[in-house]
Design a protein around this motif. Structure first.
Motif, short mmCIF file in Angstrom:
data_model
loop_
_atom_site.label_atom_id
_atom_site.label_comp_id
_atom_site.label_asym_id
_atom_site.label_seq_id
_atom_site.Cartn_x
_atom_site.Cartn_y
_atom_site.Cartn_z
N THR A 527 11.23 -32.70 -6.60
CA THR A 527 10.21 -32.08 -5.75
C THR A 527 8.81 -32.47 -6.22
OG1 THR A 527 10.13 -30.10 -7.12
CG2 THR A 527 11.70 -30.11 -5.30
N ILE A 530 6.11 -27.40 -3.32
CA ILE A 530 6.89 -26.34 -2.66
C ILE A 530 5.90 -25.44 -1.91
CG2 ILE A 530 8.41 -24.36 -3.01
CD1 ILE A 530 9.43 -25.75 -5.56
N ILE A 555 9.78 -28.06 1.21
CA ILE A 555 9.68 -28.79 -0.06
C ILE A 555 9.39 -30.25 0.27
CG2 ILE A 555 10.86 -29.45 -2.17
CD1 ILE A 555 12.69 -27.04 -1.78
N MET A 557 9.27 -33.99 -1.24
CA MET A 557 9.83 -34.71 -2.36
C MET A 557 8.81 -35.71 -2.92
SD MET A 557 12.53 -33.22 -2.74
CE MET A 557 13.73 -32.19 -1.92
#
Length: 696
Positions: A527, A530, A555, A557
């Motif tokens: 991640t 978030i 989320i 990446m």
């Protein structure tokens, strides 16, 4: 007895007389040949060849090898006058072999009369021009009776090449001893190939301002094998005009191809070729020097041409260069005239670095414009394309009015819009709707909601294991907090807010492309960011326990997820108010009492109205979906995972799988018939999802 002897003597005398006459004839022929032929070095022009011991007879094991060659332009001939050898099957005992130019002609044995030899053998005993004859005679060890052998007479004779149709003399041929030569009728000259006769018809009329040119022997048929070159030339500032007069008759094939031709070449390199019977229009050459070439083949009876030539003042005509126009616009221009040359739409001057499209040109004495700057098409070049996007064709033409189209680099992506782009006059790629490519660039977006394997039954709590590729959008976080998530693009994942609540500033590693929770080599996705929904009632920020309203988080990446058959996104719901349909839920949560599944499980659930579900003291909102089934339920550890429809196994490219809900919360005791599970209703958050992804 006396009468018999006398009769025998008479027969013998007659035979000797015939033999003497034949020998005399041969000697006469020999004498004539010797008198008629010059002596050619050491080559004997005539002579005899015969078997050893002839005419008394040859001994056993006799042999003879003889070979004679003719000089160039001659041939050698052999005439057999006597043959008496032992007769045997296929001449295997005694044999006479005759060769011409190393090729075996005959193998002879036995007896043959002079008449038989003349009829069947002698006509073939001759060489080619400059060739050879050879003889091989061989006798075996014995004969039952004595045989006299053979005798032949050879001569070397001149070859009459003029009788050969392949000597290629186009008119006349003169044969002489040892060769031949071609020559021509009066009015013709022999070409350098020494075989072809041509008319001497070329003329140089430099300085002549007017006159008449005609094909040879006009108005009669023109001769064969002609190559006539007429040169017309005058001083600079003048040009020739050619006017054809009377009949024009130059041979042509039925398919339109010229057999004979009249060709006009100018100083600039322009070429025009005429044939057939239609009289050509007048030709204004635009040149101070003209070459007129008239060619004919080896046959025909056509009449040819007659033309009148004269000079006129040189003029310039347009265009100065292709893809341009002139200002002012006239059919022709006098020497010294100036014009503005302007490139056509979509073209620019080749020698200019800027996008200039016009210049000034002046008509010169030679009928040419100066300067001449070509107009070349605008080049839009190869556009800069984003990652994953490429041209449909490799190295396409990129100049004015050419088109390109785009495609995605692999099958797991598709363009968000399809269009062809045309190179416009301003050097920009333009769509069919008139938008610039740079302003309306198609993007490659992941193909969503497609899997490559399917099944038709199962459940989560106590559910059925999924196979690889069945639910490729399912992600899993196996460390605390244990939960699931759904891949919705190649950068973004959606999960339940309560799964990542309190972990926003931490790096989490999610696993994808696996159905085994203990897989040692899964796809690991890290991640970067978030983002929890701003209206989510976050635990620990208030004194109240969360009611799971707005239980959704995004989320991002840290890098693009490499899509493939095992990992690819699910589609988001359509932007409509249509009711949520029954679907399939999946996850790595508990599948029986207090037992966490090592495998990805799935099961089908039914959607219920909120007022038909027991919320166990918590307040359900319109942002939630209530779903469940007969002992089919999501459970602890499934949180954040997908509820998607249609049922697993019923999706297709025309009906892809869409994420309808996110596993959120439910009563304790999974699979209780009295309780249902609650899911975040994704349809209510489409705008937030879109805006968040665009801003981040």
């Amino acid at each position: 007895m006396m009468m018999r002897f006398t009769q025998s003597m008479k027969v013998k005398a007659q035979k000797e007389k015939v033999g003497c006459v034949l020998t005399l004839l041969i000697m006469i022929v020999f004498c004539v040949i010797v008198l008629l032929f010059p002596v050619c070095g050491s080559v004997s022009l005539a002579g005899w060849v015969q078997s050893p011991g002839h005419p008394q007879g040859y001994d056993p094991h006799s042999s003879l090898t003889w070979k004679k060659c003719a000089p160039t332009g001659h041939k050698i001939t052999l005439t057999l006058i006597h043959l008496d050898l032992e007769e045997s099957f296929e001449c295997e005992d005694d044999a006479l072999k005759l060769f011409a130019d190393e090729v075996l002609l005959f193998t002879l044995c036995g007896r043959k009369s002079m008449k038989e030899l003349q009829a069947s053998v002698n006509p073939f005993l001759h060489s080619s021009s400059g060739g050879c004859l050879s003889v091989s005679f061989l006798a075996d060890y014995s004969n039952t009776e004595r045989h006299t052998g053979f005798r032949g007479f050879y001569t070397i004779q001149d070859v009459n090449e003029c009788m050969d149709p392949e000597n290629e003399c186009t008119q006349l041929c003169n044969n002489y001893i040892g060769g031949y030569r071609c020559f021509c009728r009066p009015g013709y000259i022999l070409d350098s190939d020494k075989h072809t006769c041509q008319v001497s018809c070329s003329e140089d009329r430099t300085g002549s301002r007017e006159g008449v040119l005609m094909s040879p022997e006009w108005p009669g048929p023109y001769p064969e094998n002609s190559v006539c070159s007429y040169i017309l030339a005058v001083e600079e500032g003048l040009q020739f005009e050619l006017t054809f007069m009377g009949v024009f008759d130059v041979e042509k094939k039925e398919n339109g191809e010229c057999i004979d031709s009249l060709t006009i070449k100018t100083l600039s390199g322009a070429v025009e070729t005429f044939c057939e019977r239609d009289v050509p229009s007048s030709v204004v050459t635009g040149s101070q020097r003209v070459e007129i070439i008239f060619r004919t083949d080896h046959k025909g009876a056509n009449r040819g041409f007659s033309l009148y030539y004269e000079t006129r003042e040189m003029k310039c005509t347009g265009p100065v260069t292709p893809k341009s126009s002139l200002d002012p616009q006239h059919p022709e221009y006098s020497i010294g005239s100036e014009v503005i040359v302007k490139c056509d739409k979509g073209h620019v001057l080749k020698s200019k670095e800027s996008a200039e499209v016009e210049y000034k040109a002046t008509c010169q004495k030679n009928g040419q414009w100066s300067p001449v700057i070509p107009c070349e098409p605008v080049d839009c070049g190869i556009p800069d394309l984003p990652e994953l996007t490429e041209l449909s064709d490799k190295d396409p033409p990129t100049t004015y009015l050419n088109q390109i189209s785009l495609k995605c680099a692999n099958e797991y992506y598709q363009l968000d819009k399809n269009d062809n782009f045309t190179c416009n006059a301003e050097g920009n790629w333009e769509s069919e709707s008139g938008q610039k490519l740079t302003d309306d660039l198609p993007k490659c977006e992941p193909v969503c909601g497609i899997n490559t394997e399917a099944s038709f039954s199962g459940r989560v709590f106590g559910g059925k294991p999924a196979s690889i590729k069945q639910i490729p959008w399912q992600l899993f976080h196996r460390r605390l907090p244990r939960g699931g998530a759904s891949l919705i693009s190649d950068y973004w994942v959606v999960t339940a807010a309560h799964v990542v609540d309190g972990h926003e500033n931490m790096t989490m590693n999610w696993l994808g492309g696996t159905v085994n929770g203990q897989d040692t080599d899964p796809v690991t996705i890290e991640t970067e960011k978030i983002i929890i929904h701003p209206k989510y009632n976050r635990v620990g920020l208030t004194n109240k326990q969360t009611n799971y309203d707005h239980d959704i988080a995004l989320i991002k990446m840290s890098k693009r997820v490499s899509l493939g058959p095992n990992i690819r996104p699910v589609c988001l719901p359509k932007e409509t108010d249509e009711p949520v349909k029954d679907g399939t839920v999946s996850g790595f949560g508990m599948f029986k009492k207090e037992t966490v599944s090592r495998r990805l499980l799935y099961g089908h659930v039914q959607i219920y109205p909120l007022d038909k579900c027991d919320s166990v003291g918590l307040s359900a909102t319109d942002n939630m979906i209530c779903a469940g089934g007969d002992e089919v339920d999501s459970c602890q550890g499934d949180s954040g995972g997908p509820l998607f429809s249609p049922f697993l196994g019923y999706g297709s490219p025309d009906k892809p799988y869409r994420l309808t809900g996110i596993v959120s919360w439910g009563p304790s005791g999974c699979g209780n018939k009295s309780y249902k599970g609650y899911y975040t209703k994704v349809q209510n958050y489409l705008d937030w999802i879109k805006q968040t992804m665009e801003k981040n």
